[in-house]
Structure formats: structure tokens, C-alpha cells
Design a protein around this motif. Structure first.
Motif, PDB file in Angstrom:
ATOM      1  N   LEU A 135      -7.956   6.688   7.823  1.00  0.00           N
ATOM      2  CA  LEU A 135      -7.071   6.962   6.692  1.00  0.00           C
ATOM      3  C   LEU A 135      -6.041   5.860   6.428  1.00  0.00           C
ATOM      4  CD1 LEU A 135      -6.099   8.836   4.438  1.00  0.00           C
ATOM      5  CD2 LEU A 135      -4.660   9.987   6.141  1.00  0.00           C
ATOM      6  N   PRO A 136      -5.293   5.369   7.440  1.00  0.00           N
ATOM      7  CA  PRO A 136      -4.271   4.356   7.126  1.00  0.00           C
ATOM      8  C   PRO A 136      -4.849   3.034   6.653  1.00  0.00           C
ATOM      9  CG  PRO A 136      -3.858   5.389   9.257  1.00  0.00           C
ATOM     10  CD  PRO A 136      -5.236   5.774   8.845  1.00  0.00           C
ATOM     11  N   TRP A 137      -6.084   2.750   7.011  1.00  0.00           N
ATOM     12  CA  TRP A 137      -6.696   1.490   6.581  1.00  0.00           C
ATOM     13  C   TRP A 137      -7.296   1.627   5.194  1.00  0.00           C
ATOM     14  CZ3 TRP A 137      -4.058  -0.245  10.154  1.00  0.00           C
ATOM     15  CH2 TRP A 137      -4.156   0.178  11.483  1.00  0.00           C
ATOM     16  N   ARG A 138      -7.801   2.806   4.850  1.00  0.00           N
ATOM     17  CA  ARG A 138      -8.389   3.026   3.528  1.00  0.00           C
ATOM     18  C   ARG A 138      -7.313   3.292   2.472  1.00  0.00           C
ATOM     19  NH1 ARG A 138     -13.385   4.511   2.537  1.00  0.00           N
ATOM     20  NH2 ARG A 138     -12.700   6.165   1.109  1.00  0.00           N
ATOM     21  N   ASP A 139      -6.246   3.944   2.891  1.00  0.00           N
ATOM     22  CA  ASP A 139      -5.209   4.360   1.944  1.00  0.00           C
ATOM     23  C   ASP A 139      -3.840   4.088   2.571  1.00  0.00           C
ATOM     24  OD1 ASP A 139      -3.795   5.478  -0.117  1.00  0.00           O
ATOM     25  OD2 ASP A 139      -4.249   7.566   0.416  1.00  0.00           O
ATOM     26  N   PRO A 140      -3.452   2.813   2.632  1.00  0.00           N
ATOM     27  CA  PRO A 140      -2.243   2.448   3.378  1.00  0.00           C
ATOM     28  C   PRO A 140      -0.947   2.749   2.627  1.00  0.00           C
ATOM     29  CG  PRO A 140      -3.234   0.491   2.414  1.00  0.00           C
ATOM     30  CD  PRO A 140      -4.153   1.633   2.088  1.00  0.00           C
ATOM     31  N   GLN A 141      -0.792   3.986   2.180  1.00  0.00           N
ATOM     32  CA  GLN A 141       0.441   4.385   1.532  1.00  0.00           C
ATOM     33  C   GLN A 141       1.442   4.854   2.581  1.00  0.00           C
ATOM     34  OE1 GLN A 141       0.581   8.303  -0.481  1.00  0.00           O
ATOM     35  NE2 GLN A 141      -1.653   8.366  -0.203  1.00  0.00           N
ATOM     36  N   PRO A 142       2.725   4.912   2.258  1.00  0.00           N
ATOM     37  CA  PRO A 142       3.715   5.387   3.241  1.00  0.00           C
ATOM     38  C   PRO A 142       3.340   6.766   3.770  1.00  0.00           C
ATOM     39  CG  PRO A 142       4.823   4.409   1.346  1.00  0.00           C
ATOM     40  CD  PRO A 142       3.361   4.472   0.995  1.00  0.00           C
ATOM     41  N   GLY A 143       3.417   6.906   5.073  1.00  0.00           N
ATOM     42  CA  GLY A 143       3.088   8.173   5.709  1.00  0.00           C
ATOM     43  C   GLY A 143       1.643   8.342   6.108  1.00  0.00           C
ATOM     44  N   ALA A 144       0.794   7.335   5.862  1.00  0.00           N
ATOM     45  CA  ALA A 144      -0.639   7.493   6.153  1.00  0.00           C
ATOM     46  C   ALA A 144      -0.903   7.647   7.648  1.00  0.00           C
ATOM     47  CB  ALA A 144      -1.422   6.308   5.593  1.00  0.00           C
ATOM     48  N   HIS A 145      -0.191   6.887   8.478  1.00  0.00           N
ATOM     49  CA  HIS A 145      -0.371   7.042   9.927  1.00  0.00           C
ATOM     50  C   HIS A 145       0.120   8.413  10.391  1.00  0.00           C
ATOM     51  CE1 HIS A 145      -1.854   3.093  11.235  1.00  0.00           C
ATOM     52  NE2 HIS A 145      -1.089   2.572  10.305  1.00  0.00           N
ATOM     53  N   VAL A 146       1.157   8.932   9.760  1.00  0.00           N
ATOM     54  CA  VAL A 146       1.666  10.254  10.119  1.00  0.00           C
ATOM     55  C   VAL A 146       0.656  11.339   9.754  1.00  0.00           C
ATOM     56  CG1 VAL A 146       3.448  11.969   9.589  1.00  0.00           C
ATOM     57  CG2 VAL A 146       4.089   9.587   9.987  1.00  0.00           C
ATOM     58  N   VAL A 147       0.114  11.278   8.545  1.00  0.00           N
ATOM     59  CA  VAL A 147      -0.885  12.272   8.129  1.00  0.00           C
ATOM     60  C   VAL A 147      -2.106  12.187   9.025  1.00  0.00           C
ATOM     61  CG1 VAL A 147      -2.430  12.964   6.250  1.00  0.00           C
ATOM     62  CG2 VAL A 147      -0.063  12.299   5.754  1.00  0.00           C
ATOM     63  N   ARG A 148      -2.548  10.989   9.293  1.00  0.00           N
ATOM     64  CA  ARG A 148      -3.699  10.810  10.177  1.00  0.00           C
ATOM     65  C   ARG A 148      -3.401  11.337  11.574  1.00  0.00           C
ATOM     66  NH1 ARG A 148      -4.818   8.060  15.155  1.00  0.00           N
ATOM     67  NH2 ARG A 148      -7.077   8.170  15.314  1.00  0.00           N
ATOM     68  N   ALA A 149      -2.191  11.094  12.095  1.00  0.00           N
ATOM     69  CA  ALA A 149      -1.805  11.590  13.417  1.00  0.00           C
ATOM     70  C   ALA A 149      -1.831  13.117  13.452  1.00  0.00           C
ATOM     71  CB  ALA A 149      -0.422  11.075  13.800  1.00  0.00           C
ATOM     72  N   ALA A 150      -1.341  13.757  12.397  1.00  0.00           N
ATOM     73  CA  ALA A 150      -1.333  15.218  12.356  1.00  0.00           C
ATOM     74  C   ALA A 150      -2.751  15.776  12.328  1.00  0.00           C
ATOM     75  CB  ALA A 150      -0.542  15.695  11.142  1.00  0.00           C
ATOM     76  N   ALA A 151      -3.635  15.137  11.554  1.00  0.00           N
ATOM     77  CA  ALA A 151      -5.024  15.597  11.510  1.00  0.00           C
ATOM     78  C   ALA A 151      -5.715  15.374  12.851  1.00  0.00           C
ATOM     79  CB  ALA A 151      -5.770  14.868  10.391  1.00  0.00           C
ATOM     80  N   PHE A 152      -5.444  14.240  13.483  1.00  0.00           N
ATOM     81  CA  PHE A 152      -5.999  13.961  14.812  1.00  0.00           C
ATOM     82  C   PHE A 152      -5.514  15.024  15.803  1.00  0.00           C
ATOM     83  CE2 PHE A 152      -6.285  11.868  18.903  1.00  0.00           C
ATOM     84  CZ  PHE A 152      -7.417  11.068  18.825  1.00  0.00           C
ATOM     85  N   TYR A 153      -4.263  15.391  15.715  1.00  0.00           N
ATOM     86  CA  TYR A 153      -3.651  16.412  16.579  1.00  0.00           C
ATOM     87  C   TYR A 153      -4.346  17.759  16.397  1.00  0.00           C
ATOM     88  CZ  TYR A 153       0.388  19.528  17.772  1.00  0.00           C
ATOM     89  OH  TYR A 153       1.231  20.502  18.260  1.00  0.00           O
TER      90      TYR A 153
END
Length: 524
Positions: free
Chosen positions: A105-123
């Protein structure tokens, strides 16, 4: 004489927790998602949480664990094939993660918060099956390292980030050797120039995670020293020797491999292999932190659900004060881990290298270390029911030590924090500045901050490395909770971790508001 009585009436047993939405039932995660800049991903998380808490997902996870992977080195004619048979449920679990962009997600859509959203989904998806998250994490983490070689990134990044299980690609890593372990500089694998910028790599790797991956980053010695290379898993010289018979994550095939003149492409500068691959390692360490926080969350959800529906000695377990203390203690540990994981994920969004590097090392060490005793205590909350496989708790306990071992075991991680404080002088000040944002909200935290500010390194910092890192970790967690959690949670954490708390879970002081903590722990 009694008549009509059945010996098999089922009473005083909790109903299944599933179906439930693993995201909606987790107020600490929902609040952290919004607080750390990922609120735009709430619909994505709600969808993932619904599937993660479904009976279908649970059945696939149990089947993948029960039907473990099988290595087939040769076909019936004696030809080398090195194939691994995986249960269809494994593929279902991995496909769901890939289609939800947990790897990209953060590499395909590097908008603010992308690592956070991805982290929550991974969690959330980690609570379904921890083993399947290994190739997800490595594929996500390989991109920063691969970008050190733009031509290779151009070739592989589109496939590695594609949200399609059949048409995309997965990346793994193979660094550890049997004579070196965490000391990767002791590697004996050799890489010799083969012309046109390629190398031929010969050697062995003691651990190679998920050998069905399409590509791997590996380390090998050249005339300039240890270097990083990209290799392809289908190279005929890539030979799987055996699968590891592991304590946990048994659905995940981990292997020993040998390289027989495997073709490799240099990634980064020759002789600077560790510096190159650390770009990958930093991200996988983040996932170790997230995965351990997810492990705690699963344990809390199961324990609280059981206690709400099970009675003993005339009242529900959840209403008994001794059990309230245990459950509340588990819940605040889980929430502190969640808050830390999501805050550090935001540091990856903000490109805060000083805080990101230092805080990842500190919290990976601490949260991963806390996951195993947390799992054991959560299991005990279910009593004998927790000791049987159908409960899912034995698997939780078996899986829980992995993240503390992977990407640097406890001592390696703690010593890495010490090295970072010396070699990267901006890291510790950035970490302490983050902690200071909680000053004034709790007297115990203020006293802890004063101690950290006034303390100097001991004469033998290596001997006391774990203690030093622990002090940093609980300070950050306390600071995050006093700023973002209800006072019942924050005060209990400060009292239990900075005050007079005991050495096992369930020893919070009487002053804590356990019912309020438990009301928040599981909104299902």
C-alpha cells in the motif's frame, strides 16, 4: 432415582467469538488509526476486520496449520524440482493479504498515512494467521532496499507491488548461515563476477523464509567484502535442502537452502551489503513490532470474551476481582503495544529517520519480548479450555516467540539500540522529545522522564543493555497512553509499569479502574 438427565448437556461454556469484526471490536486500534493520520483507511480496515473475524477465515487458518507444507525435492523421474506443496487454505490466506495491499500500500499509494493504514491492516490480518504474514512483510520491506538499484527496481517493483496473487511476485530474504547466526559478517557464501554485471553465488543459508518466493535478497562475500544481491528462486542452482521443523508458525515453510552458481544481481554498493539490506530489515522489524502487538490483541480478545461468558463460584469470571486485575493488566499491555506500533508506523509516513530508526529498534525489542508471557497469561484465563488446540491459544503461545528472534534476537536488538545511540546521535534525543510530549499528565511519568534525562550510561552498558532499553520502551508507551488513551488505561499503565506494579500480570494496584478498562477491551 433421577431420570431424564443428560450427561452431555453443554452449559456454562462461552459461545464462539466469531463472527465478529476484529477492527470494530478494537477501540484502541480504531482511535490510533485516526490519531496517527490513517483515518481515510477506515472502510478498508472495516472490511478486513469483518473477514478476519469470520468463521471462514478461522477455518482456513486452522486447516493451513493442520496440513503443514511438504517439500518435494525431485519428481518421480529423479529430476530436481524443489517444490513445496501448500494447503489451499494457505493460498487463500495469502491471497487475501495481497489483494488488500498489505504488501504494497505505501509504495502504490504513498499518500500521508499510508504506512499507518497498512500497519493497521497488517495488525488485523496477523490475528488470523501469523505464518502467512512472513512473505507479506518481506515483500513490503524489500522495496526500499531494491530502490538502491534503480534498474532492478524498475524491473521488479511493479510485480512486487501488484495486488494480485496470481500475477504478482513475492520477495524473501536469505542471510543467516549456520556458523554465523546473527553475525552475518561471518558468512562464507561467495559471489564471483560472471560478466555483464552478473555474479555467480555459491554457498548455503541456514534460514531462508518462504522459499516459494520469486526473488530473494541475500548476502555473499566478494573481493570488496560482504555484498547484497538479488537472486531468483527459480534459478536451477537454488536448491532447498529441507524444511525446518519449527516450534510455531508451522503453516509457513522455512528452509535451509544451498546456492550452486546461482545468478545474482548486485544491489547497492559492493562491500556494503549490510548497509543495503538494513533498509529492508528496518521495515521487517516494524512488522515484528506490529505482529507482536497483534498477538497480544488476539489474546486479550479471547480472554475477555471467555471471562464474560464463563461463571465460577457463583458469578461471571469477568466480575471477579482477581480476574479483573489479570484481564485489565493484559488489556493495558496490549493497548500500549498497539499505540507504539501505530505511532512508529507514522514515523515511516513522515520520513522521520532519527525517530524511526531508534524507536523501531527499542519497541521491536520490548513488545516482542512481552508477547510470550502475555500469550501464556491469556491462555491461562481460559483454564483447561485454553490448553487444548481448538481454542487457538496453544498456537498463539507457540507463535509468540518468533518476532523476538527474527531480525535480531533480544540481545542483538538491545545492543543495536546502544550502537544507534552512539553512531546516530539524533536518535535518542528525538525519542526522548517524543516521550516528553506526555509530561505533565501523570506524576509517575514525569518522574520517569526526569530519571531518563538525568541518567548516564553505566560503566558496563552492554551488560545492562536490556534494562536500559526497557526503561526507554515503557516511557514511550506511557507517554503515548497519557496523550491518547482514556485516563483509566493511562493511569493503570503508569501505575503498573512505572510505579509499584508486580512482576507478573494481574498485580495492578487497587486504585486502577479495572471495569472501565475491560469495557473498552472488547467492543463485541
Amino acid at each position: 432415582m433421577l431420570t431424564g438427565a443428560s450427561t452431555h448437556d453443554v452449559v456454562n461454556q462461552p459461545p464462539p467469538l466469531a463472527p465478529y469484526n476484529a477492527f470494530e471490536a478494537d477501540p484502541p486500534l480504531r482511535e490510533a488509526l485516526d490519531r496517527e493520520g490513517g483515518g481515510w483507511g477506515v472502510d478498508r480496515l472495516r472490511d478486513t476486520g469483518e473477514l478476519a473475524g469470520s468463521p471462514e477465515a478461522l477455518e482456513h487458518s486452522e486447516r493451513a496449520e493442520r496440513n503443514e507444507p511438504v517439500l518435494r525435492t525431485h519428481d518421480r523421474f529423479g529430476r530436481r524440482i524443489d517444490e513445496i506443496d501448500l494447503d489451499p487454505s494457505w493460498h487463500w490466506l495469502l491471497r487475501q493479504a495481497i489483494e488488500r495491499e498489505l504488501h504494497s500500500l505505501p509504495w502504490r499509494d504513498p499518500q500521508p498515512g499510508a504506512h499507518v493504514v497498512r500497519a493497521a491492516a497488517f495488525y488485523v490480518w496477523s490475528q488470523v494467521n501469523a505464518g502467512v504474514m512472513c512473505p507479506v512483510s518481506m515483500t513490503y520491506s524489500v522495496i526500499p532496499a531494491l530502490r538502491a538499484e534503480p534498474d532492478l527496481a524498475e524491473q521488479w517493483e511493479p510485480r512486487l507491488t501488484r495486488p494480485s496473487y496470481p500475477d504478482g511476485a513475492l520477495a524473501g530474504m536469505a542471510m543467516t548461515e549456520k556458523q554465523g547466526g546473527s553475525d552475518v559478517r561471518a558468512n562464507t557464501t561467495r559471489a564471483e563476477p560472471a560478466g555483464d554485471g552478473a555474479y555467480e553465488i555459491t554457498g548455503h543459508k541456514w534460514f531462508c523464509s518462504y522459499p516459494p518466493c520469486d526473488v530473494f535478497l541475500t548476502l555473499a562475500q566478494t573481493s570488496s567484502g560482504l555484498s547484497c544481491f538479488l537472486i531468483e528462486g527459480r534459478d536451477p542452482g537454488f536448491r532447498i535442502q529441507r524444511l525446518k521443523d519449527k516450534l510455531g508458525t508451522r503453516s509457513l515453510p522455512s528452509s535451509e537452502v544451498e546456492f550452486h552458481s546461482v545468478v545474482g544481481q548486485l544491489v547497492g554498493e559492493e562491500g556494503r551489503g549490510v548497509a543495503t539490506i538494513i533498509r529492508m530489515v528496518n521495515h521487517t522489524r516494524l512488522d515484528c513490532l506490529i505482529g507482536s502487538a497483534a498477538s497480544m490483541r488476539f489474546g486479550v480478545a479471547q480472554a475477555v470474551h471467555h471471562a464474560r461468558h464463563r461463571s465460577a463460584f457463583g458469578k461471571r469470571l469477568a466480575d471477579q476481582r482477581a480476574m479483573q486485575n489479570v484481564l485489565a493488566d493484559l488489556a493495558i499491555e496490549s493497548e500500549a503495544a498497539t499505540a507504539a506500533a501505530m505511532r512508529i508506523a507514522r514515523a515511516y509516513d513522515e520520513d522521520s529517520p532519527a525517530l524511526r530508526r531508534f524507536a523501531t529498534a527499542v519497541m521491536k525489542y520490548w513488545v516482542a519480548k512481552r508477547a510470550t508471557p502475555h500469550a501464556a497469561e491469556a491462555l491461562e484465563c481460559l483454564g483447561g479450555n485454553g490448553y487444548v488446540e481448538e481454542s487457538g491459544m496453544p498456537r498463539l503461545l507457540r507463535d509468540s516467540p518468533l518476532n523476538s528472534i527474527w531480525e535480531g534476537s533480544g540481545n542483538v536488538a538491545a545492543l543495536d539500540v546502544l550502537r544507534a545511540s552512539l553512531k546516530e546521535p539524533d536518535g535518542l534525543p528525538a525519542f526522548l522529545a517524543e516521550c516528553e510530549q506526555g509530561r505533565g499528565a501523570n506524576a509517575l511519568l514525569d518522574a520517569q522522564l526526569d530519571r531518563l534525562r538525568g541518567s548516564a550510561l553505566p560503566r558496563e552498558p552492554e551488560f545492562e543493555a536490556r534494562r536500559l532499553v526497557e526503561e526507554l520502551a515503557v516511557t514511550l508507551q506511557a507517554s503515548l497512553l497519557v496523550r491518547g488513551a482514556p485516563s483509566a488505561v493511562a493511569d493503570a499503565f503508569c501505575a503498573g509499569r512505572l510505579g509499584e506494579g508486580g512482576r507478573v500480570y494481574g498485580t495492578l494496584p487497587q486504585s486502577v479502574d479495572a471495569p472501565a478498562i475491560l469495557e473498552r477491551a472488547l467492543a463485541a
